[in-house]
Motif scaffolding. Structure first.
Motif, short mmCIF file in Angstrom:
data_model
loop_
_atom_site.label_atom_id
_atom_site.label_comp_id
_atom_site.label_asym_id
_atom_site.label_seq_id
_atom_site.Cartn_x
_atom_site.Cartn_y
_atom_site.Cartn_z
N GLY A 10 -39.84 141.15 32.52
CA GLY A 10 -40.00 141.46 31.09
C GLY A 10 -40.17 140.23 30.22
O GLY A 10 -40.26 140.34 28.99
N TRP A 11 -40.22 139.05 30.85
CA TRP A 11 -40.34 137.81 30.06
C TRP A 11 -41.60 137.82 29.19
O TRP A 11 -42.69 138.18 29.66
N LEU A 12 -41.47 137.44 27.94
CA LEU A 12 -42.65 137.35 27.07
C LEU A 12 -43.10 135.89 26.99
O LEU A 12 -42.29 135.01 26.67
N ASP A 13 -44.36 135.66 27.28
CA ASP A 13 -44.92 134.30 27.21
C ASP A 13 -45.23 133.94 25.76
O ASP A 13 -45.48 134.83 24.93
N TRP A 14 -45.27 132.65 25.48
CA TRP A 14 -45.62 132.17 24.14
C TRP A 14 -47.02 132.63 23.75
O TRP A 14 -47.86 132.89 24.60
N HIS A 33 -36.95 122.09 15.75
CA HIS A 33 -36.33 122.87 16.83
C HIS A 33 -37.41 123.51 17.70
O HIS A 33 -38.03 124.51 17.33
N CYS A 34 -37.66 122.89 18.82
CA CYS A 34 -38.58 123.46 19.80
C CYS A 34 -38.11 123.00 21.18
O CYS A 34 -37.21 122.17 21.28
N HIS A 35 -38.69 123.60 22.20
CA HIS A 35 -38.28 123.31 23.57
C HIS A 35 -39.50 123.05 24.44
O HIS A 35 -40.63 123.38 24.06
N VAL A 36 -39.26 122.51 25.64
CA VAL A 36 -40.27 122.59 26.70
C VAL A 36 -39.63 123.28 27.90
O VAL A 36 -38.44 123.11 28.16
N PHE A 37 -40.45 124.05 28.60
CA PHE A 37 -40.02 124.68 29.86
C PHE A 37 -40.89 124.09 30.96
O PHE A 37 -42.09 124.38 31.05
N GLY A 38 -40.30 123.25 31.80
CA GLY A 38 -41.03 122.72 32.94
C GLY A 38 -42.19 121.84 32.54
O GLY A 38 -42.05 121.00 31.65
N PRO A 39 -43.39 122.00 33.18
CA PRO A 39 -43.68 123.08 34.11
C PRO A 39 -42.79 123.02 35.36
O PRO A 39 -42.44 121.94 35.83
N PRO A 53 -38.08 131.13 32.71
CA PRO A 53 -39.16 131.34 31.73
C PRO A 53 -40.53 131.13 32.34
O PRO A 53 -40.66 130.74 33.51
N CYS A 54 -41.56 131.33 31.52
CA CYS A 54 -42.90 130.87 31.87
C CYS A 54 -42.92 129.36 31.69
O CYS A 54 -42.02 128.79 31.08
N ASP A 55 -43.95 128.71 32.19
CA ASP A 55 -44.12 127.29 31.91
C ASP A 55 -44.53 127.10 30.45
O ASP A 55 -45.30 127.91 29.90
N ALA A 56 -44.03 126.04 29.85
CA ALA A 56 -44.41 125.70 28.47
C ALA A 56 -44.19 124.20 28.35
O ALA A 56 -43.13 123.74 27.94
N GLY A 57 -45.19 123.45 28.75
CA GLY A 57 -45.02 122.00 28.89
C GLY A 57 -45.38 121.23 27.64
O GLY A 57 -45.79 121.79 26.61
N LYS A 58 -45.26 119.91 27.78
CA LYS A 58 -45.46 119.03 26.62
C LYS A 58 -46.87 119.11 26.06
O LYS A 58 -47.07 119.04 24.85
N ASP A 59 -47.89 119.24 26.92
CA ASP A 59 -49.26 119.25 26.40
C ASP A 59 -49.47 120.47 25.51
O ASP A 59 -50.16 120.41 24.48
#
Ligand code: 0GY
Length: 306
Positions: A10-14, A33-39, A53-59
Motif C-alpha cells: 500500500g506504499w504511496l510513491d512520491w 524538512h525533507c528526507h532521502v530514502f536510499g536508494p 519505502p520506495c527509493d527517493a534519492g538525492k538527485d
C-alpha cells in the motif's frame, strides 16, 4: 551486491510530476524538512525499520528543489535508515553547501563520529516519539545524546503527537539545546484552533522558546487536497493552525515539504500545491521572508544569515 527491497504493501510513491507553484518563493527559500530514502541498492534500509519505502534519492530531491524554486534543503534522517546516516550525509555532502542535515544517533556515538557529521553539514539530531515509527528510547539515553551534541551548538528536533505533550514536556524542558518541533506537534485539526490542546502547545512554545515547523498540512488535514482538478486552495482545515503559529511566533517558524512524504495512506500531495499553501499561512511578505529564509538561515547557516 545489489540489495532489493520490497515496499510496504500500500506504499504511496512520491508525486512524479509536481506542478510549478503559482506562488513564487522568495529568494533564498529553505525547505527545512525533507528526507532521502536510499536508494536501497546503495544505502540499504535499516533492519529495525517499521516501513520499507520506495527509493527517493538525492538527485530526485535536488530536482524537486529546483522545480519548486527552493534554494536549500534541510535533510532529516528518516526512521527507515535507523542510525545509519550515510544516505542523508551523502546527500548533504553532494549539495555543495546548499543542504544541512539532522541525524539520528545512538547514545554511544563517539565524539569523532559527531565531528565527522558536523563537518559534513549536520546541525541537529532527531528524537522521535511516535511508536509506529520507532521503538521508544529510554529518556536517560536521549539525555546522554543531548549532552554530547550540545557542545557542537546543535539542536534537537522533536517529533511527537499532541496528546503526548503533557507527558513529555518536563523531559523536553530538561534538554540542554534549542528544540525544533516537527509538524506543529501534530495537532488534531478537528479541534478548535483556540481549543485547549493547541493552546497548550502554543504556551509550550512560548515557555521554552522552541522553533516550530509549520509543515505537513497533507498529513494533518481531514479535508484533504482540493477536490477539483485545477483548484489550488488545498488543506484548508490546517490553515488556521499554521497561521496562528506564524502570527504568534514569526521569528521561530520554519517551513518544509516533507518530501518524499513517508507513510501517507490516502493520497500523495503535489509538492507544487504545498508551496501554494504558503501565502495562506504567512500572509505578508515579511512573514514569508522570515518563515522561508531568515529563520532557517539563522538556525542552519548562521554565518550567512539574511
Ligand atoms: C515525517 C513523518 C513521518 C515519518 C518520518 O522518519 C520518518 O520515518 O519522519 C511520519 O510517518 O509521520 O516527518 O516525515
Amino acid at each position: 551486491m545489489t540489495t532489493l527491497f520490497e515496499k510496504t504493501p500500500g506504499w504511496l510513491d512520491w508525486y512524479a510530476s509536481p506542478s510549478v507553484p503559482a506562488f513564487t518563493l522568495p529568494p533564498g527559500a529553505v525547505d527545512a524538512h525533507c528526507h532521502v530514502f536510499g536508494p536501497g541498492s546503495e544505502f540499504p534500509f535499516a533492519p529495525e525499520r517499521k516501513y520499507t519505502p520506495c527509493d527517493a534519492g538525492k538527485d530526485q530531491l535536488f530536482a524537486l528543489r529546483d522545480r519548486l524554486g527552493v534554494s536549500r534543503n534541510v535533510i532529516v534522517q528518516a526512521t527507515c535508515h535507523g542510525t545509519d546516516n550515510s544516505a542523508m550525509v551523502d546527500a548533504v555532502r553532494s549539495a555543495g553547501g546548499r543542504a544541512r542535515g539532522v541525524a539520528t544517533v545512538r547514545p554511544d556515538v563517539s565524539e569523532a563520529e559527531l565531528g565527522r557529521l558536523h563537518e559534513a553539514g549536520v546541525r541537529g539530531v532527531r528524537f522521535n516519539f511516535l511508536k509506529r515509527l520507532v521503538s521508544a528510547a529510554p529518556q536517560d539515553e536521549l539525555t546522554e545524546i543531548a549532552q554530547k551534541v550540545a557542545p557542537l551548538g546543535w539542536h534537537i528536533v522533536i517529533y511527537f503527537e499532541a496528546p503526548d505533550l503533557p507527558d513529555l514536556e518536563h523531559f523536553f524542558a530538561s534538554l540542554p539545546t534549542p528544540l525544533v518541533v516537527d509538524h506543529m506537534g501534530r495537532p488534531d485539526v478537528s479541534q478548535p484552533v483556540d481549543g485547549p490542546e493547541f493552546t497548550r502547545f502554543l504556551r509550550f512554545v512560548e515557555r521554552h522558546d522552541v522553533w516550530v515547523k509549520v509543515s505537513c498540512p497533507e498529513r494533518l488535514s481531514l479535508t484533504g487536497p482540493p477536490a477539483l482538478d485545477g483548484e489550488r486552495d488545498a488543506y484548508r482545515d490546517v490553515v488556521p493552525f499554521s497561521r496562528r503559529v506564524i502570527a504568534e511566533f514569526p521569528d521561530a517558524v520554519l517551513w518544509g515539504t516533507d518530501w518524499p512524504h513517508p507513510n501517507l495512506t490516502d493520497h500523495m500531495p503535489d509538492d507544487g500545491l504545498l508551496v501554494d499553501v504558503i501565502p495562506h499561512i504567512a500572509v505578508t511578505a515579511e512573514q514569508q521572508h522570515r518563515l522561508l529564509a531568515a529563520n532557517p538561515m539563522r538556525l542552519y547557516w548562521p554565518d550567512e544569515a539574511v
